[in-house]
Design a protein around this motif. Sequence first.
Motif, PDB file in Angstrom:
ATOM      1  N   ILE A   2       0.845  -1.194   0.000  1.00 37.06           N
ATOM      2  CA  ILE A   2       0.000   0.000   0.000  1.00 37.06           C
ATOM      3  C   ILE A   2       0.878   1.241   0.000  1.00 37.06           C
ATOM      4  CG2 ILE A   2      -2.015  -1.025   1.141  1.00 37.06           C
ATOM      5  CD1 ILE A   2      -0.967   0.113   3.777  1.00 37.06           C
ATOM      6  N   LEU A   3       0.279   2.340  -0.386  1.00 40.03           N
ATOM      7  CA  LEU A   3       0.944   3.633  -0.260  1.00 40.03           C
ATOM      8  C   LEU A   3       0.616   4.152   1.137  1.00 40.03           C
ATOM      9  CD1 LEU A   3      -0.303   5.106  -3.666  1.00 40.03           C
ATOM     10  CD2 LEU A   3       1.959   4.135  -3.238  1.00 40.03           C
ATOM     11  N   ASN A   4       1.627   4.448   1.932  1.00 36.78           N
ATOM     12  CA  ASN A   4       1.325   4.961   3.260  1.00 36.78           C
ATOM     13  C   ASN A   4       2.289   6.071   3.662  1.00 36.78           C
ATOM     14  OD1 ASN A   4       3.594   3.423   3.742  1.00 36.78           O
ATOM     15  ND2 ASN A   4       2.585   1.922   5.052  1.00 36.78           N
ATOM     16  N   ASN A   5       1.996   6.689   4.798  1.00 41.48           N
ATOM     17  CA  ASN A   5       2.787   7.829   5.291  1.00 41.48           C
ATOM     18  C   ASN A   5       2.931   8.920   4.236  1.00 41.48           C
ATOM     19  OD1 ASN A   5       3.298   6.489   7.795  1.00 41.48           O
ATOM     20  ND2 ASN A   5       4.912   5.304   6.778  1.00 41.48           N
ATOM     21  N   LEU A   6       1.842   9.184   3.525  1.00 41.52           N
ATOM     22  CA  LEU A   6       1.879  10.198   2.472  1.00 41.52           C
ATOM     23  C   LEU A   6       1.805  11.593   3.097  1.00 41.52           C
ATOM     24  CD1 LEU A   6      -0.507   8.505  -0.121  1.00 41.52           C
ATOM     25  CD2 LEU A   6       1.988   8.475  -0.070  1.00 41.52           C
ATOM     26  N   TYR A  32       9.642  11.325  -3.942  1.00 36.67           N
ATOM     27  CA  TYR A  32       8.845  10.503  -4.854  1.00 36.67           C
ATOM     28  C   TYR A  32       7.817   9.679  -4.099  1.00 36.67           C
ATOM     29  CZ  TYR A  32      10.818  10.894  -9.544  1.00 36.67           C
ATOM     30  OH  TYR A  32      11.157  11.329 -10.802  1.00 36.67           O
ATOM     31  N   VAL A  33       6.599   9.660  -4.612  1.00 36.81           N
ATOM     32  CA  VAL A  33       5.567   8.731  -4.163  1.00 36.81           C
ATOM     33  C   VAL A  33       5.416   7.630  -5.212  1.00 36.81           C
ATOM     34  CG1 VAL A  33       3.102   8.456  -3.659  1.00 36.81           C
ATOM     35  CG2 VAL A  33       4.322  10.476  -2.826  1.00 36.81           C
ATOM     36  N   ALA A  34       5.427   8.038  -6.494  1.00 39.11           N
ATOM     37  CA  ALA A  34       5.282   7.072  -7.587  1.00 39.11           C
ATOM     38  C   ALA A  34       5.620   7.747  -8.911  1.00 39.11           C
ATOM     39  CB  ALA A  34       3.861   6.524  -7.629  1.00 39.11           C
ATOM     40  N   ASP A 179      -5.298   3.335   5.638  1.00 43.64           N
ATOM     41  CA  ASP A 179      -4.203   3.280   4.659  1.00 43.64           C
ATOM     42  C   ASP A 179      -4.597   2.569   3.368  1.00 43.64           C
ATOM     43  OD1 ASP A 179      -2.431   4.690   6.204  1.00 43.64           O
ATOM     44  OD2 ASP A 179      -1.330   2.940   6.939  1.00 43.64           O
ATOM     45  N   GLU A 180      -5.316   1.457   3.489  1.00 48.37           N
ATOM     46  CA  GLU A 180      -5.683   0.704   2.281  1.00 48.37           C
ATOM     47  C   GLU A 180      -6.703   1.478   1.444  1.00 48.37           C
ATOM     48  OE1 GLU A 180      -6.821  -3.888   1.183  1.00 48.37           O
ATOM     49  OE2 GLU A 180      -5.397  -3.421   2.782  1.00 48.37           O
ATOM     50  N   VAL A 185      -7.940   5.137  -3.240  1.00 47.35           N
ATOM     51  CA  VAL A 185      -8.376   6.446  -3.753  1.00 47.35           C
ATOM     52  C   VAL A 185      -7.267   7.103  -4.572  1.00 47.35           C
ATOM     53  CG1 VAL A 185      -9.036   8.793  -3.115  1.00 47.35           C
ATOM     54  CG2 VAL A 185     -10.093   6.856  -1.952  1.00 47.35           C
ATOM     55  N   VAL A 186      -6.033   7.113  -4.062  1.00 44.38           N
ATOM     56  CA  VAL A 186      -4.931   7.762  -4.789  1.00 44.38           C
ATOM     57  C   VAL A 186      -4.711   7.080  -6.138  1.00 44.38           C
ATOM     58  CG1 VAL A 186      -2.452   8.258  -4.777  1.00 44.38           C
ATOM     59  CG2 VAL A 186      -3.803   8.636  -2.704  1.00 44.38           C
ATOM     60  N   LEU A 187      -4.751   5.752  -6.170  1.00 46.74           N
ATOM     61  CA  LEU A 187      -4.567   5.021  -7.430  1.00 46.74           C
ATOM     62  C   LEU A 187      -5.727   5.282  -8.393  1.00 46.74           C
ATOM     63  CD1 LEU A 187      -3.233   1.733  -5.842  1.00 46.74           C
ATOM     64  CD2 LEU A 187      -1.929   3.228  -7.374  1.00 46.74           C
TER      65      LEU A 187
END
Length: 200
Positions: A2-6, A32-34, A179-180, A185-187
């Motif tokens: 997952i993407l976390n600590n954004l 960078y996040v992605a 987080d999940e 949502v971000v994706l």
Amino acid sequence: MILNNLNYPLDFKFKITTLASDFNITDNNGNYVAYVRQKMFKLKEDVIVFNDESKTKELFRIQANQWIDFNASYSIKDTIGKNFGRLARKGMRSLWKSTYNVLDESDQPKFEITEDNAWVKFFDGMVSDIPVIGMFTGYFLNPTYTVKGMDGKEYFKLKKMPSMFGRRFQLDRLIDIDDEDESLVVLSLLMMVLLERSRG
């Protein structure tokens, strides 16, 4: 995965030096996040999300469930095939105001992404094909989108930032979220940005 600590706001910035629709996602500190790459010349949308511009580590894959179509939906999976959910465009409602559903791995609605002001879409459609003037719509016709949960709460706000080539979007989180769900949502939003980028 997952993407976390954004660290918000997140910046979506398209590269204008490539033919493909590539863009970076960085956080408030410039980290960078992605790195997002849309495969070219595909009949069905195929998007790969990497850890950064080096493209050494693939994180997620987003693929259309059918050929390019007004009602296509987009499955979101990680590298081992775990299904996160999908993004689905709401057909007729999107003619007036862009609207998408975000569904979880069980295909249950979790969030709705809605364009805030339908008039921006209306005027952009009128002006964008006018020679010379149409080149500058990116400076003054910039849509914003709100992500709401099924509980009606507003969780995120995505804004298209003024620029000639529609290069930048900025994402803010309004309230805390699991987080999940945040990753889903971000994706979903990065896929929506690829679909909506040409406007404004």
